[in-house]
Design a protein around this motif. Structure first.
Motif, PDB file in Angstrom:
ATOM      1  N   GLY A   1      -2.215   0.474  -7.486  1.00 34.03           N
ATOM      2  CA  GLY A   1      -1.214   1.527  -7.593  1.00 34.03           C
ATOM      3  C   GLY A   1      -1.791   2.922  -7.641  1.00 34.03           C
ATOM      4  O   GLY A   1      -1.041   3.905  -7.610  1.00 34.03           O
ATOM      5  N   GLN A   2      -3.112   3.056  -7.679  1.00 35.63           N
ATOM      6  CA  GLN A   2      -3.740   4.380  -7.701  1.00 35.63           C
ATOM      7  C   GLN A   2      -3.692   4.992  -6.304  1.00 35.63           C
ATOM      8  O   GLN A   2      -3.970   4.331  -5.305  1.00 35.63           O
ATOM      9  CB  GLN A   2      -5.196   4.264  -8.157  1.00 35.63           C
ATOM     10  CG  GLN A   2      -5.950   5.589  -8.187  1.00 35.63           C
ATOM     11  CD  GLN A   2      -7.369   5.419  -8.703  1.00 35.63           C
ATOM     12  OE1 GLN A   2      -7.654   4.498  -9.484  1.00 35.63           O
ATOM     13  NE2 GLN A   2      -8.275   6.292  -8.270  1.00 35.63           N
ATOM     14  N   ARG A   3      -3.318   6.271  -6.231  1.00 33.89           N
ATOM     15  CA  ARG A   3      -3.279   6.953  -4.933  1.00 33.89           C
ATOM     16  C   ARG A   3      -4.701   7.147  -4.426  1.00 33.89           C
ATOM     17  O   ARG A   3      -5.570   7.665  -5.124  1.00 33.89           O
ATOM     18  CB  ARG A   3      -2.592   8.312  -5.049  1.00 33.89           C
ATOM     19  CG  ARG A   3      -2.427   9.031  -3.706  1.00 33.89           C
ATOM     20  CD  ARG A   3      -1.890  10.445  -3.892  1.00 33.89           C
ATOM     21  NE  ARG A   3      -1.681  11.110  -2.624  1.00 33.89           N
ATOM     22  CZ  ARG A   3      -2.645  11.666  -1.885  1.00 33.89           C
ATOM     23  NH1 ARG A   3      -3.891  11.644  -2.314  1.00 33.89           N
ATOM     24  NH2 ARG A   3      -2.366  12.253  -0.723  1.00 33.89           N
TER      25      ARG A   3
ATOM     26  N   GLU B   1       8.242   1.839  -6.753  1.00 38.44           N
ATOM     27  CA  GLU B   1       6.938   2.282  -7.281  1.00 38.44           C
ATOM     28  C   GLU B   1       6.292   1.213  -8.157  1.00 38.44           C
ATOM     29  O   GLU B   1       5.082   1.004  -8.092  1.00 38.44           O
ATOM     30  CB  GLU B   1       7.110   3.577  -8.078  1.00 38.44           C
ATOM     31  CG  GLU B   1       5.790   4.190  -8.515  1.00 38.44           C
ATOM     32  CD  GLU B   1       5.980   5.559  -9.128  1.00 38.44           C
ATOM     33  OE1 GLU B   1       5.040   6.012  -9.794  1.00 38.44           O
ATOM     34  OE2 GLU B   1       7.049   6.160  -8.933  1.00 38.44           O
ATOM     35  N   GLU B   2       7.083   0.510  -8.946  1.00 34.09           N
ATOM     36  CA  GLU B   2       6.499  -0.488  -9.837  1.00 34.09           C
ATOM     37  C   GLU B   2       5.891  -1.677  -9.098  1.00 34.09           C
ATOM     38  O   GLU B   2       5.059  -2.406  -9.630  1.00 34.09           O
ATOM     39  CB  GLU B   2       7.532  -0.985 -10.851  1.00 34.09           C
ATOM     40  CG  GLU B   2       8.792  -1.561 -10.226  1.00 34.09           C
ATOM     41  CD  GLU B   2       9.902  -0.526 -10.033  1.00 34.09           C
ATOM     42  OE1 GLU B   2      11.071  -0.930  -9.958  1.00 34.09           O
ATOM     43  OE2 GLU B   2       9.570   0.684  -9.980  1.00 34.09           O
TER      44      GLU B   2
ATOM     45  N   PRO C   1       0.798  -1.225   0.000  1.00 33.29           N
ATOM     46  CA  PRO C   1       0.000   0.000   0.000  1.00 33.29           C
ATOM     47  C   PRO C   1       0.835   1.281   0.000  1.00 33.29           C
ATOM     48  O   PRO C   1       0.280   2.381   0.015  1.00 33.29           O
ATOM     49  CB  PRO C   1      -0.802  -0.116   1.303  1.00 33.29           C
ATOM     50  CG  PRO C   1       0.118  -0.858   2.226  1.00 33.29           C
ATOM     51  CD  PRO C   1       0.887  -1.824   1.350  1.00 33.29           C
ATOM     52  N   VAL C   2       2.163   1.151   0.006  1.00 32.76           N
ATOM     53  CA  VAL C   2       3.060   2.314   0.075  1.00 32.76           C
ATOM     54  C   VAL C   2       4.261   2.094  -0.834  1.00 32.76           C
ATOM     55  O   VAL C   2       4.488   0.980  -1.329  1.00 32.76           O
ATOM     56  CB  VAL C   2       3.560   2.558   1.520  1.00 32.76           C
ATOM     57  CG1 VAL C   2       2.417   2.896   2.459  1.00 32.76           C
ATOM     58  CG2 VAL C   2       4.330   1.325   2.025  1.00 32.76           C
ATOM     59  N   THR C   3       5.034   3.136  -1.030  1.00 35.04           N
ATOM     60  CA  THR C   3       6.335   3.028  -1.678  1.00 35.04           C
ATOM     61  C   THR C   3       7.369   3.678  -0.773  1.00 35.04           C
ATOM     62  O   THR C   3       7.030   4.444   0.130  1.00 35.04           O
ATOM     63  CB  THR C   3       6.354   3.716  -3.058  1.00 35.04           C
ATOM     64  OG1 THR C   3       6.030   5.107  -2.887  1.00 35.04           O
ATOM     65  CG2 THR C   3       5.361   3.069  -4.007  1.00 35.04           C
TER      66      THR C   3
ATOM     67  N   TYR D   1      -1.681   3.703  -1.533  1.00 35.67           N
ATOM     68  CA  TYR D   1      -2.063   3.217  -2.850  1.00 35.67           C
ATOM     69  C   TYR D   1      -3.003   2.014  -2.750  1.00 35.67           C
ATOM     70  O   TYR D   1      -2.908   1.213  -1.804  1.00 35.67           O
ATOM     71  CB  TYR D   1      -0.812   2.818  -3.642  1.00 35.67           C
ATOM     72  CG  TYR D   1       0.176   3.945  -3.831  1.00 35.67           C
ATOM     73  CD1 TYR D   1      -0.049   4.937  -4.790  1.00 35.67           C
ATOM     74  CD2 TYR D   1       1.314   4.035  -3.035  1.00 35.67           C
ATOM     75  CE1 TYR D   1       0.851   5.980  -4.964  1.00 35.67           C
ATOM     76  CE2 TYR D   1       2.228   5.078  -3.201  1.00 35.67           C
ATOM     77  CZ  TYR D   1       1.985   6.052  -4.170  1.00 35.67           C
ATOM     78  OH  TYR D   1       2.872   7.089  -4.327  1.00 35.67           O
ATOM     79  N   ALA D   2      -3.888   1.895  -3.725  1.00 37.09           N
ATOM     80  CA  ALA D   2      -4.760   0.725  -3.805  1.00 37.09           C
ATOM     81  C   ALA D   2      -3.903  -0.512  -4.020  1.00 37.09           C
ATOM     82  O   ALA D   2      -2.997  -0.513  -4.856  1.00 37.09           O
ATOM     83  CB  ALA D   2      -5.758   0.880  -4.946  1.00 37.09           C
TER      84      ALA D   2
END
Length: 279
Positions: free
Chosen positions: A220-222, A273-274, A74-76, A139-140
């Motif tokens: 990955g959507q905020r 991020e990926e 859920p995070v980066t 992030y989703a």
């Protein structure tokens, strides 16, 4: 135990504690018309309900152990784990609010100000901005539907000093418990991941949500920001999977973050991020 029975037990449990503490308020102004020792019966009843629910959850884990569900992180960035189910189950010491396999994580960036550590006396409290986790994007973890989203509760100061922790456990924690699950979880988002699995993000930053109930989101959507609302001592991400949309009646489901797994307590991990995207 059925969903309806679990809901009744949760409400009854909270009502018993409200009666118990309400008696002490009344006692400040007048004598109660019954023996002092009888005033402890609601507390004993609440403990009995909690014990029954806990035994039911443990029995389910033994008879029907749920399989872990793999989702994206859920995070980066660089984070460390607290209260991890990799070390003990239930991870937070309770099955309440479907927290059986929940995890807390806090940001530990390699660059920039470090996360303030706990202190004995001073400062008594710090603003959320003093912690690198505060405001970090959430992030989703999969393609999903938003079933609940709220971010109107305030982000309070940290409770990381001795005085702050005592206030948190003896006063604030009691008040939030009496206020129900919503006050414990604080601002939160619940995503329907499909196939009977739901993801909950707790303690979300006030005013940070980029989604609302009914929205479709992609992995990955905020969806919001890390905050310090609800029953929280410092800004951090509380994440858990459940088998229903309502944490007061749902049961916890174990998770595994893609590329990370389930980090242990105090383990530091980095998410690129990926990694938040669907492969």
């Amino acid at each position: 135990m059925s969903i309806g029975l679990r809901k009744f037990a949760a409400v009854f449990h909270r009502m018993l504690w409200m009666v118990f503490f309400g008696q002490f308020v009344v006692r400040l102004f007048t004598d109660l018309p019954y023996n002092y020792w009888l005033s402890w019966l609601p507390a004993l009843g609440a403990i009995a309900v909690s014990t029954t629910l806990s035994r039911s959850a443990r029995r389910r884990m033994e008879v029907e152990p749920p399989a872990p569900v793999e989702v994206a992180p859920p995070v980066t960035g660089r984070w460390s784990a607290l209260n991890s189910p990799a070390d003990k189950v239930p991870s937070h010491g309770t099955h309440y609010l479907a927290q059986t396999y929940a995890i807390d994580i806090t940001a530990e960036p390699e660059d920039g100000p470090a996360r303030p550590g706990p202190v004995w006396f001073w400062p008594v409290a710090r603003h959320g901005r003093a912690y690198p986790a505060f405001g970090e994007p959430l992030y989703a973890v999969a393609d999903a539907t938003v079933v609940h989203a709220e971010d109107g509760q305030r982000d309070h100061l940290s409770r990381s000093s001795l005085l702050g922790v005592l206030y948190f456990w003896l006063i604030e924690g009691v008040g939030r418990t009496l206020g129900g699950g919503r006050r414990v979880i604080g601002n939160h988002v619940v995503l329907d991941l499909g196939e009977g699995t739901y993801a909950l993000y707790a303690h979300v930053q006030r005013g940070s949500l980029a989604v609302r109930a009914g929205d479709e989101v992609t992995a990955g959507q905020r969806i919001g920001g890390c905050g310090n609302s609800g029953n929280s001592t410092e800004p951090h991400v509380h994440f858990q999977l459940m088998d229903g949309p309502d944490p007061e009646t749902a049961r916890g489901v174990p998770f595994s973050w893609r590329g990370v797994g389930v980090p242990r307590n105090r383990e530091t991990f980095t998410v690129r991020e990926e990694a938040t995207q669907v492969p």
